[in-house]
Design a protein around this motif. Structure first.
Motif, PDB file in Angstrom:
ATOM      1  N   ARG A  56     -68.198 -19.088 -15.021  1.00 60.37           N
ATOM      2  CA  ARG A  56     -68.278 -18.471 -16.348  1.00 60.37           C
ATOM      3  C   ARG A  56     -67.610 -17.111 -16.245  1.00 60.37           C
ATOM      4  NH1 ARG A  56     -68.774 -15.979 -20.302  1.00 60.37           N
ATOM      5  NH2 ARG A  56     -70.260 -15.668 -21.930  1.00 60.37           N
ATOM      6  N   VAL A  57     -66.747 -16.762 -17.205  1.00 58.76           N
ATOM      7  CA  VAL A  57     -66.045 -15.476 -17.168  1.00 58.76           C
ATOM      8  C   VAL A  57     -66.284 -14.684 -18.445  1.00 58.76           C
ATOM      9  CG1 VAL A  57     -64.196 -16.287 -15.644  1.00 58.76           C
ATOM     10  CG2 VAL A  57     -63.884 -16.406 -18.100  1.00 58.76           C
ATOM     11  N   ASP A  58     -66.207 -13.373 -18.303  1.00 61.58           N
ATOM     12  CA  ASP A  58     -66.095 -12.478 -19.449  1.00 61.58           C
ATOM     13  C   ASP A  58     -64.620 -12.115 -19.561  1.00 61.58           C
ATOM     14  OD1 ASP A  58     -68.789 -12.200 -20.352  1.00 61.58           O
ATOM     15  OD2 ASP A  58     -69.206 -10.957 -18.607  1.00 61.58           O
ATOM     16  N   LEU A  59     -64.170 -11.921 -20.792  1.00 64.77           N
ATOM     17  CA  LEU A  59     -62.767 -11.633 -21.057  1.00 64.77           C
ATOM     18  C   LEU A  59     -62.607 -10.230 -21.613  1.00 64.77           C
ATOM     19  CD1 LEU A  59     -61.909 -15.069 -22.713  1.00 64.77           C
ATOM     20  CD2 LEU A  59     -61.427 -14.364 -20.358  1.00 64.77           C
ATOM     21  N   GLY A  60     -61.427  -9.984 -22.176  1.00 68.60           N
ATOM     22  CA  GLY A  60     -61.173  -8.710 -22.825  1.00 68.60           C
ATOM     23  C   GLY A  60     -62.040  -8.540 -24.059  1.00 68.60           C
ATOM     24  N   SER A  61     -62.189  -7.301 -24.499  1.00 69.26           N
ATOM     25  CA  SER A  61     -63.070  -6.976 -25.626  1.00 69.26           C
ATOM     26  C   SER A  61     -62.593  -7.581 -26.946  1.00 69.26           C
ATOM     27  CB  SER A  61     -63.187  -5.461 -25.763  1.00 69.26           C
ATOM     28  OG  SER A  61     -61.903  -4.891 -25.950  1.00 69.26           O
ATOM     29  N   ASN A  62     -61.345  -8.027 -27.015  1.00 71.83           N
ATOM     30  CA  ASN A  62     -60.779  -8.684 -28.193  1.00 71.83           C
ATOM     31  C   ASN A  62     -60.193 -10.014 -27.713  1.00 71.83           C
ATOM     32  OD1 ASN A  62     -59.686  -9.283 -30.675  1.00 71.83           O
ATOM     33  ND2 ASN A  62     -58.024  -7.795 -30.535  1.00 71.83           N
ATOM     34  N   PRO A  63     -61.051 -11.007 -27.431  1.00 72.04           N
ATOM     35  CA  PRO A  63     -60.609 -12.186 -26.678  1.00 72.04           C
ATOM     36  C   PRO A  63     -59.693 -13.164 -27.406  1.00 72.04           C
ATOM     37  CG  PRO A  63     -62.902 -12.416 -27.285  1.00 72.04           C
ATOM     38  CD  PRO A  63     -62.479 -11.041 -27.711  1.00 72.04           C
ATOM     39  N   SER A  64     -59.632 -13.149 -28.722  1.00 68.45           N
ATOM     40  CA  SER A  64     -58.790 -14.150 -29.391  1.00 68.45           C
ATOM     41  C   SER A  64     -57.345 -13.669 -29.472  1.00 68.45           C
ATOM     42  CB  SER A  64     -59.330 -14.474 -30.785  1.00 68.45           C
ATOM     43  OG  SER A  64     -59.330 -13.315 -31.577  1.00 68.45           O
ATOM     44  N   GLY A  65     -56.435 -14.578 -29.183  1.00 65.01           N
ATOM     45  CA  GLY A  65     -55.018 -14.271 -29.241  1.00 65.01           C
ATOM     46  C   GLY A  65     -54.457 -13.797 -27.911  1.00 65.01           C
ATOM     47  N   HIS A  66     -53.141 -13.853 -27.819  1.00 67.76           N
ATOM     48  CA  HIS A  66     -52.410 -13.483 -26.612  1.00 67.76           C
ATOM     49  C   HIS A  66     -52.239 -11.968 -26.529  1.00 67.76           C
ATOM     50  CE1 HIS A  66     -49.471 -13.572 -23.420  1.00 67.76           C
ATOM     51  NE2 HIS A  66     -48.522 -13.078 -24.198  1.00 67.76           N
ATOM     52  N   LYS A  67     -52.383 -11.433 -25.327  1.00 69.61           N
ATOM     53  CA  LYS A  67     -52.157 -10.007 -25.105  1.00 69.61           C
ATOM     54  C   LYS A  67     -50.723  -9.664 -25.491  1.00 69.61           C
ATOM     55  CE  LYS A  67     -52.931  -6.297 -21.887  1.00 69.61           C
ATOM     56  NZ  LYS A  67     -53.829  -5.694 -22.871  1.00 69.61           N
ATOM     57  N   ILE A 128     -71.196  -1.629 -12.799  1.00 62.18           N
ATOM     58  CA  ILE A 128     -71.424  -2.558 -13.916  1.00 62.18           C
ATOM     59  C   ILE A 128     -72.520  -3.540 -13.512  1.00 62.18           C
ATOM     60  CG2 ILE A 128     -70.345  -4.213 -15.484  1.00 62.18           C
ATOM     61  CD1 ILE A 128     -68.944  -1.547 -15.641  1.00 62.18           C
ATOM     62  N   SER A 129     -73.749  -3.273 -13.942  1.00 56.31           N
ATOM     63  CA  SER A 129     -74.843  -4.148 -13.508  1.00 56.31           C
ATOM     64  C   SER A 129     -75.202  -5.214 -14.539  1.00 56.31           C
ATOM     65  CB  SER A 129     -76.082  -3.321 -13.162  1.00 56.31           C
ATOM     66  OG  SER A 129     -76.502  -2.576 -14.289  1.00 56.31           O
ATOM     67  N   ASN A 130     -75.174  -4.893 -15.810  1.00 60.42           N
ATOM     68  CA  ASN A 130     -75.551  -5.854 -16.840  1.00 60.42           C
ATOM     69  C   ASN A 130     -74.611  -5.695 -18.036  1.00 60.42           C
ATOM     70  OD1 ASN A 130     -76.969  -7.854 -18.112  1.00 60.42           O
ATOM     71  ND2 ASN A 130     -78.635  -6.514 -18.779  1.00 60.42           N
ATOM     72  N   CYS A 139     -58.938  -8.382 -18.649  1.00 66.45           N
ATOM     73  CA  CYS A 139     -59.101  -9.145 -17.408  1.00 66.45           C
ATOM     74  C   CYS A 139     -60.095 -10.281 -17.600  1.00 66.45           C
ATOM     75  CB  CYS A 139     -59.612  -8.221 -16.297  1.00 66.45           C
ATOM     76  SG  CYS A 139     -58.482  -6.864 -15.898  1.00 66.45           S
ATOM     77  N   ALA A 140     -60.310 -11.044 -16.535  1.00 67.50           N
ATOM     78  CA  ALA A 140     -61.356 -12.067 -16.487  1.00 67.50           C
ATOM     79  C   ALA A 140     -62.339 -11.626 -15.410  1.00 67.50           C
ATOM     80  CB  ALA A 140     -60.771 -13.428 -16.152  1.00 67.50           C
ATOM     81  N   ALA A 141     -63.603 -11.467 -15.762  1.00 67.80           N
ATOM     82  CA  ALA A 141     -64.604 -10.958 -14.830  1.00 67.80           C
ATOM     83  C   ALA A 141     -65.679 -11.999 -14.539  1.00 67.80           C
ATOM     84  CB  ALA A 141     -65.250  -9.696 -15.394  1.00 67.80           C
ATOM     85  N   VAL A 142     -66.085 -12.043 -13.278  1.00 71.72           N
ATOM     86  CA  VAL A 142     -67.164 -12.911 -12.801  1.00 71.72           C
ATOM     87  C   VAL A 142     -68.158 -12.025 -12.041  1.00 71.72           C
ATOM     88  CG1 VAL A 142     -65.710 -14.982 -12.661  1.00 71.72           C
ATOM     89  CG2 VAL A 142     -65.876 -13.466 -10.687  1.00 71.72           C
ATOM     90  N   THR A 143     -69.234 -12.612 -11.550  1.00 70.94           N
ATOM     91  CA  THR A 143     -70.171 -11.824 -10.742  1.00 70.94           C
ATOM     92  C   THR A 143     -69.521 -11.480  -9.404  1.00 70.94           C
ATOM     93  OG1 THR A 143     -71.199 -13.696  -9.609  1.00 70.94           O
ATOM     94  CG2 THR A 143     -72.133 -13.076 -11.774  1.00 70.94           C
ATOM     95  N   ASP A 144     -70.074 -10.496  -8.720  1.00 68.77           N
ATOM     96  CA  ASP A 144     -69.521 -10.104  -7.421  1.00 68.77           C
ATOM     97  C   ASP A 144     -69.615 -11.228  -6.395  1.00 68.77           C
ATOM     98  OD1 ASP A 144     -68.961  -7.652  -8.528  1.00 68.77           O
ATOM     99  OD2 ASP A 144     -70.548  -6.571  -7.460  1.00 68.77           O
ATOM    100  N   THR A 145     -70.704 -11.970  -6.414  1.00 68.85           N
ATOM    101  CA  THR A 145     -70.863 -13.097  -5.479  1.00 68.85           C
ATOM    102  C   THR A 145     -69.803 -14.156  -5.744  1.00 68.85           C
ATOM    103  OG1 THR A 145     -73.235 -12.692  -5.330  1.00 68.85           O
ATOM    104  CG2 THR A 145     -72.472 -14.873  -4.667  1.00 68.85           C
ATOM    105  N   GLU A 146     -69.586 -14.467  -7.014  1.00 68.93           N
ATOM    106  CA  GLU A 146     -68.549 -15.444  -7.368  1.00 68.93           C
ATOM    107  C   GLU A 146     -67.165 -14.920  -6.990  1.00 68.93           C
ATOM    108  OE1 GLU A 146     -70.740 -17.509 -11.215  1.00 68.93           O
ATOM    109  OE2 GLU A 146     -69.588 -15.665 -11.507  1.00 68.93           O
ATOM    110  N   MET A 147     -66.934 -13.618  -7.213  1.00 69.91           N
ATOM    111  CA  MET A 147     -65.620 -13.051  -6.890  1.00 69.91           C
ATOM    112  C   MET A 147     -65.347 -13.123  -5.399  1.00 69.91           C
ATOM    113  SD  MET A 147     -62.968 -11.998  -8.342  1.00 69.91           S
ATOM    114  CE  MET A 147     -61.594 -12.168  -7.205  1.00 69.91           C
TER     115      MET A 147
END
Length: 164
Positions: A56-67, A128-130, A139-147
């Motif tokens: 599961r990833v978190d994306l950019g703050s405006n996730p819809s559309g191409h950068k 960045i804890s929560n 970017c695409a962010a995951v947990t540190d363990t997953e990374m």
């Protein structure tokens, strides 16, 4: 005896060569490509066409559309490559993504803007804890363990397709 020798040679020739540096086994098959599905917020690590890991990833703050330009908060879409591994990232560990490509630079130029850069797959890091959903700047962010797992499995040069 000669028939057994010939059979052994034929079997050895049928086994495909693997690079000596590849970490290939049943638990950690070679990762040949990545798929980031923005709509489902999922990163897939693939061996051929078979998904061997997903996150599961978190994306950019405006996730819809191409950068399109620096500061738009979007995650790019299209075919890119992993450029490098950063063990000293502010976000635990990170893998660079080859954004912007020539097409991205041309689009930004036509808009009179800077295309930006520094797009990564990364962890959270100590600060960045929560995080809220979609907290990155593209970017695409995951947990540190997953990374840590992704960092150990994915090599520079690996293609990544980022799907809308």
């Amino acid at each position: 005896m000669r028939a057994i020798f010939v059979l052994c040679i034929m079997l050895a020739m049928a086994i495909p060569d693997r690079p000596a540096s590849a970490n290939v086994n049943a638990r950690n098959p070679e990762i040949t490509q990545l798929l980031l599905d923005k709509s489902s917020r999922t990163l897939y690590l693939l061996n051929g066409k078979r998904a061997v890991r997903q996150y599961r990833v978190d994306l950019g703050s405006n996730p819809s559309g191409h950068k399109q330009f620096q500061g738009d908060g979007r995650t790019p879409e299209g075919l890119y490559y992993i450029t490098h591994r950063n063990p000293n990232s502010n976000f635990h560990l990170s893998l660079g993504i080859s954004y912007p490509n020539a097409r991205d630079r041309e689009i930004a130029r036509r808009l009179g803007r800077n295309p930006g850069g520094d797009i990564f797959i990364h962890g959270r890091g100590a600060r960045i804890s929560n995080p809220p959903p979609d907290w990155t700047r593209g970017c695409a962010a995951v947990t540190d363990t997953e990374m840590a797992e992704i960092f150990n499995l994915v090599r520079p040069g690996t293609p990544i397709f980022i799907k809308p």
